[in-house]
Design a protein around this motif. Sequence first.
Motif, PDB file in Angstrom:
ATOM      1  N   ASP A   3     -16.655 -74.608 -44.475  1.00 14.35           N
ATOM      2  CA  ASP A   3     -16.124 -73.913 -43.308  1.00 14.35           C
ATOM      3  C   ASP A   3     -14.948 -73.038 -43.718  1.00 14.35           C
ATOM      4  N   THR A   4     -14.786 -71.927 -42.997  1.00 13.12           N
ATOM      5  CA  THR A   4     -13.686 -71.013 -43.280  1.00 13.12           C
ATOM      6  C   THR A   4     -12.713 -70.993 -42.107  1.00 13.12           C
ATOM      7  N   VAL A   5     -11.473 -70.634 -42.411  1.00 18.61           N
ATOM      8  CA  VAL A   5     -10.397 -70.685 -41.420  1.00 18.61           C
ATOM      9  C   VAL A   5      -9.648 -69.362 -41.395  1.00 18.61           C
ATOM     10  N   SER A   6      -9.323 -68.905 -40.182  1.00 20.73           N
ATOM     11  CA  SER A   6      -8.421 -67.774 -39.971  1.00 20.73           C
ATOM     12  C   SER A   6      -7.082 -68.306 -39.502  1.00 20.73           C
ATOM     13  N   VAL A   7      -6.009 -67.759 -40.051  1.00 18.58           N
ATOM     14  CA  VAL A   7      -4.666 -68.027 -39.539  1.00 18.58           C
ATOM     15  C   VAL A   7      -4.277 -66.791 -38.737  1.00 18.58           C
ATOM     16  N   CYS A   8      -3.951 -66.990 -37.458  1.00 22.88           N
ATOM     17  CA  CYS A   8      -3.655 -65.874 -36.559  1.00 22.88           C
ATOM     18  C   CYS A   8      -2.222 -65.977 -36.044  1.00 22.88           C
ATOM     19  N   LEU A   9      -1.497 -64.856 -36.127  1.00 24.73           N
ATOM     20  CA  LEU A   9      -0.126 -64.789 -35.625  1.00 24.73           C
ATOM     21  C   LEU A   9       0.023 -63.584 -34.714  1.00 24.73           C
ATOM     22  N   SER A  10       0.636 -63.766 -33.577  1.00 24.17           N
ATOM     23  CA  SER A  10       1.075 -62.631 -32.772  1.00 24.17           C
ATOM     24  C   SER A  10       2.596 -62.699 -32.750  1.00 24.17           C
ATOM     25  N   ILE A  11       3.231 -61.599 -33.124  1.00 26.73           N
ATOM     26  CA  ILE A  11       4.681 -61.613 -33.313  1.00 26.73           C
ATOM     27  C   ILE A  11       5.334 -60.464 -32.576  1.00 26.73           C
ATOM     28  N   TYR A  12       6.566 -60.696 -32.170  1.00 28.51           N
ATOM     29  CA  TYR A  12       7.379 -59.678 -31.518  1.00 28.51           C
ATOM     30  C   TYR A  12       8.816 -59.817 -32.005  1.00 28.51           C
TER      31      TYR A  12
END
Length: 90
Positions: A3-12
Motif C-alpha cells: 500500500d502507498t501513502v500520501s502525506v497532505c498538508l494545507s498551510i497558511y
Amino acid sequence: MSDTVSVCLSIYNQEPIIEQILRGIIKNTSNHVKELIVLCDGCTDKTSEIVNKVLANVHKFDCKILYHTNGLWENRANNITFKASTCDYI
C-alpha cells in the motif's frame, strides 16, 4: 504490491515553523509514503518560498505543491489536497 501513502498538508502563513515541519516529515517517513502534497492556502508571508526551497531537492518521494490565492476554510483546503492524492491512503 504494498500500500502507498500520501502525506497532505494545507498551510497558511507558517513561515516560522514550516521548514522544521517539512524536514521532520522528510526525515521520518516510511517507505510506504510515495508523495507529499502541500497546499499553500493564500499565504502572504514567505511560507511558499520556504516550501519550494525545502522540497526542491527531495527525491525520497514525489512532492506536489499547490497554490490557492483566496484562503480556503480548512476543510475545503484539505479536500483539495486529498483529491490530488494518487495513493491508497492519506
